[in-house]
Design an enzyme around this catalytic site. Sequence first.
Site: not given
Ligand code: 5GP
Length: 350
Positions: A27, A186, A188
């Site tokens: 690797r 998130c 959403t």
């Molecule tokens: P992770 O790597 O933690 O799975 O995802 C990071 C991403 O989550 C961030 O780059 C951004 O796009 C998204 N994100 C960050 N804060 C929030 C939030 O409060 N709500 C939502 N819907 N997405 C978030």
Amino acid sequence: MPHIDNDVKLDFKDVLLRPKRSTLKSRSEVNLTRSFVFRNSKQNYSGVPIIAANMDTVGTFEMAKELCKFSLFTAIHKHYDLHQWKEFASKNPDCLEHVAASSGTGPSDLEQLARILEALPEVRYICLDVANGYSEDFVEFVKVVRKRFPQHTIMAGNVVTGEMVEELILSGADIIKVGIGPGSVCTTRQKTGVGYPQLSAVMECADAAHGLNGHIISDGGCSCPGDVAKAFGAGADFVMLGGMLAGHAESGGDLIKREGKQYKLFYGMSSDLAMRKYAGGVADYRASEGKTVEVPFKGPVEGTVRDLLGGIRSTCTYVGAAKLKELSRRTTFIRVTQQLNPVFGAEGRT
Ligand code: 5GP
């Protein structure tokens, strides 16, 4: 009548990469550096295309300083003032090629961004981030920023479908941030019912972007190095990480000590906590779409970065890719119903 798209869309957890015969011996032979020329800015990039998210707990100057030692990139969050930027720039001039200044779409955001970029011409990247990249307003905003900064490389998002990737690229963005709903903090999908499984979103959006010589970032949903490898395999040019980089010494967020253990606070940028901190609370007409968690403290981020890069190098040897660039060409995903052996759960050290 509502329409149902019957094609099955997949997440990282639904697939594994199929190993392939390879001539690679070790690797250590794998090169993770990628070079790009961006479509609209015409600027060159060279680095390991993994990005710390522009969250105030992850996209910190302390994080950038560590990550740039490995040629990784940091989208610096938008809550630093010009004075803090100048101090970072004067102490870490070599890191400036691996950072972006972030902005939302508010007029004060844009003025703050302009002050930073005018004071520090070595900062070549702009990260325009809104929760919903589908609004006409956002497209207009991308056009305004492109006009004002013709030679900066613009990252813009978030979207999850090819037609919107194309529209943003044609409006002046270079790299499109892909991901609605997959993030670790998130909410959403719970709050709105909107989203798109991340692996399929990346495959479809990469195809749309590459057709126009644009690029994409897979943003959100990676929970382990294998997921990052799958995002690259699916065609992502960059992968953005929040949760995987949270909880370290270089991360933002309060350190909490309880019963002899240490934790760091990690929260979504549209969580109650973030909105109280920066916007004076959650406005009456909206719901928070992020949550707050306590992440066990993981110490310096360097160990996590080495583990991550080692994992991706190993992926490349399993599929016979001598360079990260070849990974998506060497990728065959197989659909699976189980990935991990659950006998010991999350117990044990790696
Ligand atoms: P992770 O790597 O933690 O799975 O995802 C990071 C991403 O989550 C961030 O780059 C951004 O796009 C998204 N994100 C960050 N804060 C929030 C939030 O409060 N709500 C939502 N819907 N997405 C978030």
